[in-house]
Design an enzyme around this catalytic site. Structure first.
Site, short mmCIF file in Angstrom:
data_model
loop_
_atom_site.label_atom_id
_atom_site.label_comp_id
_atom_site.label_asym_id
_atom_site.label_seq_id
_atom_site.Cartn_x
_atom_site.Cartn_y
_atom_site.Cartn_z
N HIS A 66 0.85 -1.19 0.00
CA HIS A 66 0.00 0.00 0.00
C HIS A 66 0.88 1.24 0.00
O HIS A 66 2.09 1.14 0.20
CB HIS A 66 -0.97 0.01 1.19
CG HIS A 66 -0.32 0.04 2.53
ND1 HIS A 66 0.47 -0.99 3.03
CD2 HIS A 66 -0.33 0.98 3.52
CE1 HIS A 66 0.90 -0.69 4.24
NE2 HIS A 66 0.41 0.50 4.56
N HIS A 68 1.57 3.89 1.84
CA HIS A 68 2.17 4.65 2.93
C HIS A 68 3.68 4.76 2.73
O HIS A 68 4.31 3.80 2.23
CB HIS A 68 1.85 4.00 4.28
CG HIS A 68 0.45 4.28 4.75
ND1 HIS A 68 -0.24 3.47 5.61
CD2 HIS A 68 -0.40 5.31 4.46
CE1 HIS A 68 -1.44 3.98 5.84
NE2 HIS A 68 -1.56 5.09 5.15
N ASP A 70 6.34 4.45 4.46
CA ASP A 70 7.25 3.45 5.02
C ASP A 70 7.19 2.12 4.26
O ASP A 70 7.93 1.18 4.60
CB ASP A 70 6.98 3.23 6.51
CG ASP A 70 5.55 2.80 6.80
OD1 ASP A 70 4.62 3.46 6.29
OD2 ASP A 70 5.35 1.81 7.53
N HIS A 71 6.34 2.04 3.23
CA HIS A 71 6.26 0.83 2.41
C HIS A 71 6.75 1.10 0.99
O HIS A 71 7.48 0.29 0.41
CB HIS A 71 4.83 0.29 2.39
CG HIS A 71 4.38 -0.17 3.73
ND1 HIS A 71 4.39 -1.49 4.10
CD2 HIS A 71 3.95 0.53 4.82
CE1 HIS A 71 3.99 -1.59 5.36
NE2 HIS A 71 3.71 -0.38 5.81
#
Length: 267
Positions: A66, A68, A70-71
């Site tokens: 997804h 966000h 941090d991904h």
């Protein structure tokens, strides 16, 4: 395969929201390696991903659970280094994606398949990746190895999130590899625990609103509903509390007035 099917490389992005950091995953196949969630653009982290990928026959695809930061962090840089495409559920969630992955899309790993499962709730574009033969679920932020998952409206939706957890309960999962924290070896217990936790929190919200007997703001509700939580986390807790209230509102059990005060609906 003689090599372990997957490896976990911890991205150097620890924080209150990410715990120890994001678990970047490399999955082996006879056709090369698949990377899930590069996580961070730190040069040493990217070098480790490339090196591990080369040991597995070369990186052939980058998948994002997804959008966000941090991904998806590091994805553009990794694409530049390897020349391989980035895929995600939608460009609305991950604008830099080269390809969109509908629910049910499979990636051929030679001896098994990796299946994309649309699992919204934490975020509208969230995907899990299901390694079918081994029964391993690469779960992104649907569950965490420690603690709980924050649901932040409007991208997150509590009712949809609970539906996602119940959907995953129907799969014969042998192990969950989350994006944050350690591997979960008892998947059904963890999924049941998550559902029970959310429903218990919902009961607490209803109980507090019943006791107050007057419309109240979100900021008033937070310390009452989250009395078991460190006050430093109240700002984050407020977002999940709002998600609970929106769910109750959609079910006709709570309402919000023009002054942003919440109350239970009269029976």
């Amino acid at each position: 395969m003689s090599q372990e099917r997957y490896s976990i490389l911890l991205a150097p992005n620890p924080s209150m929201m990410t715990g120890p950091g994001t678990n970047t995953l490399l999955i082996s196949s006879s056709k090369g390696a698949i990377v899930i969630d590069p996580g961070d653009s730190d040069p040493e982290h990217l070098e480790r991903i490339v090196r591990e990928g080369q040991a597995r026959g070369g990186i052939r695809h980058i998948l994002i659970t997804h959008g966000h930061p941090d991904h998806v962090g590091g994805a553009a840089e990794l694409r530049e280094r390897t020349g391989v495409p980035i895929s995600a559920f939608s460009r609305a969630g991950v604008p830099l994606a080269d390809h969109e992955i509908p629910d049910g899309t499979t990636f051929d790993l030679g001896d098994t398949a990796l299946r994309a499962i649309h699992t919204p709730g934490h975020r509208f574009d969230h995907l899990c990746f299901w390694l079918e033969r081994e029964g391993i679920l690469f779960a992104g932020d649907v569950v965490a190895g420690v603690g709980t998952v924050v649901i932040i409206p409007p991208e997150g939706h509590m009712g949809v999130y609970l539906q996602t957890l119940k959907r995953l309960q129907q799969l014969p999962i042998a192990r969950i590899v989350p994006a944050h924290g350690p591997v979960i070896e008892d998947p059904q217990a963890k999924l049941s625990e998550y559902i029970a936790h959310r429903l218990e929190r919902e009961r607490q919200v209803i109980a507090v609103l019943n006791q107050l007997k007057q419309p109240v703001t979100l900021s008033t509700l937070v310390p009452l509903v989250y009395a078991d939580t460190d006050p430093k986390l109240y700002a984050v807790a407020a977002r999940s509390l709002e998600a609970h209230l929106i769910k109750l509102q959609e079910e006709g059990r709570a309402q919000i007035d023009a002054q942003q005060h919440w109350s239970l609906c009269l029976k």
